[in-house]
Design a protein around this motif. Structure first.
Motif, mmCIF file in Angstrom:
data_model
loop_
_atom_site.group_PDB
_atom_site.id
_atom_site.type_symbol
_atom_site.label_atom_id
_atom_site.label_comp_id
_atom_site.label_asym_id
_atom_site.label_seq_id
_atom_site.Cartn_x
_atom_site.Cartn_y
_atom_site.Cartn_z
ATOM 1 N N ALA A 102 -7.004 -9.652 3.114
ATOM 2 C CA ALA A 102 -7.989 -9.492 2.114
ATOM 3 C C ALA A 102 -9.007 -10.280 1.693
ATOM 4 C CB ALA A 102 -7.013 -9.175 0.904
ATOM 5 N N ALA A 138 -10.374 4.109 -1.307
ATOM 6 C CA ALA A 138 -9.416 4.270 -0.178
ATOM 7 C C ALA A 138 -8.482 5.456 -0.263
ATOM 8 C CB ALA A 138 -8.902 2.985 0.270
ATOM 9 N N TYR A 181 -9.795 -2.736 0.426
ATOM 10 C CA TYR A 181 -8.684 -2.309 1.408
ATOM 11 C C TYR A 181 -9.284 -1.556 2.386
ATOM 12 C CZ TYR A 181 -5.892 -3.293 -2.885
ATOM 13 O OH TYR A 181 -5.463 -3.848 -3.994
ATOM 14 N N ALA A 182 -8.295 -1.466 3.320
ATOM 15 C CA ALA A 182 -8.394 -0.703 4.634
ATOM 16 C C ALA A 182 -8.708 0.870 4.154
ATOM 17 C CB ALA A 182 -7.496 -0.689 5.736
ATOM 18 N N SER A 222 -7.270 5.736 9.186
ATOM 19 C CA SER A 222 -7.198 4.325 9.618
ATOM 20 C C SER A 222 -6.037 4.215 10.922
ATOM 21 C CB SER A 222 -7.098 3.289 8.655
ATOM 22 O OG SER A 222 -8.307 3.159 7.851
ATOM 23 N N PRO A 238 -6.853 -5.546 9.137
ATOM 24 C CA PRO A 238 -6.448 -4.720 8.069
ATOM 25 C C PRO A 238 -5.601 -5.174 6.932
ATOM 26 C CG PRO A 238 -5.817 -3.536 9.912
ATOM 27 C CD PRO A 238 -6.195 -5.117 10.246
ATOM 28 N N GLU A 246 -0.539 -5.379 2.701
ATOM 29 C CA GLU A 246 -0.967 -6.824 2.067
ATOM 30 C C GLU A 246 -0.540 -7.995 2.757
ATOM 31 O OE1 GLU A 246 -3.078 -6.671 -0.738
ATOM 32 O OE2 GLU A 246 -3.277 -4.641 0.077
ATOM 33 N N ARG A 255 -11.355 -4.115 5.692
ATOM 34 C CA ARG A 255 -11.122 -3.770 4.486
ATOM 35 C C ARG A 255 -12.467 -3.732 3.614
ATOM 36 N NH1 ARG A 255 -5.483 -5.596 3.064
ATOM 37 N NH2 ARG A 255 -6.136 -5.675 1.044
ATOM 38 N N ARG A 295 -11.042 -6.963 -4.767
ATOM 39 C CA ARG A 295 -10.031 -6.757 -3.462
ATOM 40 C C ARG A 295 -10.545 -5.673 -2.959
ATOM 41 N NH1 ARG A 295 -5.746 -9.992 -2.506
ATOM 42 N NH2 ARG A 295 -3.966 -9.026 -1.327
#
Length: 459
Positions: free
Chosen positions: A241, A220, A281-282, A229, A238, A315, A213, A279
């Motif tokens: 977080a 993203a 993310y992938a 991905s 992934p 998530e 991430r 935060r």
């Protein structure tokens, strides 16, 4: 007394319900509503997994992990291999491979080496949330590695692309730690493609296998047309977080950490997650390889599902004994090969229209899906893309950030003098990618406007 018992019963029931939901949540649930990928779009994945795996090999002519009847890498087409000693710890090892059979120039980057200190330094070098980048946030250490690779290899990649008639695809691929480097490298290249010989965005692709991430949600989604991905079933990375540096500080007690993260994230509302500017993310479009089902033992023939999720983007941690094994590049390569064989077989059985028409229809579907995801990201008004006022303090931060991202030793004094002399003589000087990347810093309002423009019109 009865009221107290009633409250206790409610609490016990709530805890049991939470435990049941968490223990029965499997990787299959993340992509349960996604459509199945086509074999044309998934076709590069097994091949590129094999190319990434070659970076791990000490001898390409006598591989430690030979392919089981699948794609074989031609050692004679390997242009360059770079080891830890050559990168001086600034980036993971990588290789440059010119695949003449598929007309691809591939830069493949290996994943984390648990025994190498420099990889941990890259992970721990993170100033998440302190600097805007292209209207969002990215992992600082991975960005530095991407810039280092470009400073050292952009001329090689440019020459290869030009020498092959400017028709080959430029592929950046990586596993785990390398996936983050490859993804950020791709963002830089598509924003400054003129520095790589004018290569069009349509010929640039990135495949992040078991992705880290590494970027905020708006980035993203924005680059989902070029970054893909690939995730195998229950892979923990992934879905985690927690900042990468915290994960690998606890790498030797990873199951405990995963359980605690799972417990914590259960009580965080989805809206709060989306509003968190720190935060990550992938990246890009997701390809989820699913091969296990609830309450069933063993692996089943793998299916591949694909989407550009905005809400619920992997998530939830999966409490699975396979959460770490599914992260291995060897397993991903084997299962992606099986999945591709199934997709190809299914396509041959159900094909009712000419392949050319199928590709055009699928392309239109992918473009519409990307546009819908962009519109959804804009509608959420994610704070990553919201403009900020750049006062003196932020300007100071920017200056300090640029000083920090400059990598010592990447261009010697003699090289700089040669570049200056070359420029003075009217020839093209070697690109300094530190300066190029600076244009993407503090791209706050511009980044948001570009996201809206991408969602409403052609790119």
């Amino acid at each position: 007394m009865s009221v107290s018992c009633g409250v206790e019963c409610v609490l016990v029931f709530g805890c049991l319900r939470w435990a049941w939901k968490r223990c029965t949540y499997i990787g299959n649930d993340d992509s349960a509503t996604w459509p199945t990928a086509t074999y044309e779009e998934f076709e590069p994945v097994p091949r590129l997994c094999r190319t990434i795996l070659a970076v791990y090999e000490p001898n390409l002519h006598n591989p430690k992990y030979p392919p089981d009847g699948g794609y074989r890498l031609n050692p004679d087409w390997v242009i360059k291999r770079v080891t830890y000693e050559q990168t001086s710890g600034q980036a993971p090892p990588y290789l440059i491979y010119c695949d003449h059979e598929h007309q691809e120039i591939v830069l493949a980057i290996r994943g984390l080496n648990l025994l190498n200190e420099s990889d941990y330094k890259v992970l721990l070098d993170n100033r998440l949330g302190q600097q805007m980048f292209d209207g969002g946030y990215v992992h600082h250490g991975l960005l530095k590695s991407a810039v280092w690779v470009l400073n050292n290899e952009s001329e090689t990649l440019k020459k290869l692309w030009i020498d092959n008639g400017k028709s080959y695809n430029m592929i950046f691929a990586g596993h785990s730690l390398g996936s983050g480097v490859a993804s950020l490298l791709t963002i830089i290249v598509v924003n400054h493609k003129d520095r790589l010989g004018g290569i069009p965005r349509s010929l640039v692709r990135c495949y992040a296998v078991a992705p880290a991430r590494c970027m905020s949600l708006n980035l993203a989604v924005k680059y989902a047309d070029v970054i893909h991905s690939v995730i195998l079933q229950d892979d923990f990375l992934p879905r985690t977080a927690t900042p990468l540096e915290d994960i690998f500080k606890s790498i030797f007690c990873l199951p405990c950490l995963i359980f605690l993260i799972c417990l914590r994230d259960t009580f965080i509302p989805e809206g709060r997650k989306l509003r968190d500017p720190r935060r990550l993310y992938a990246p890009g479009r997701m390809y989820h390889i699913v091969e296990r089902k609830f309450c069933r033992c063993g692996r089943y023939p793998p299916d591949v599902r694909t989407a550009i999720p905005v809400d619920g983007r992997f998530e939830h941690i999966v409490l699975s004994c396979n959460a770490t094994s599914d992260h291995g590049i060897i397993w991903i390569e084997k299962e992606s090969e099986k999945a591709f064989a199934r997709l190809k077989e299914a396509s041959a059985e159900t094909a009712t229209t000419p392949p050319k028409v199928q590709k055009i229809e699928r392309l239109k579907t992918l473009e519409k899906e990307h546009k819908d995801a962009l519109e959804r990201a804009v509608s959420l008004n994610i704070p990553h893309a919201v403009g900020v006022d750049e006062d003196e303090s932020s300007a100071q931060k920017k200056e300090e950030y640029m000083d920090d991202i400059s990598i010592t030793g990447e261009v010697s004094q003699k090289q700089e003098e040669d570049a200056s002399t070359s420029k003075a003589q009217g020839s093209d000087a070697r690109t300094n990618w530190n300066e190029v990347v600076e244009k993407l810093f503090n791209k706050d309002e511009t980044g948001k406007l570009q996201l809206k423009r991408a969602a409403t019109g052609p790119q």
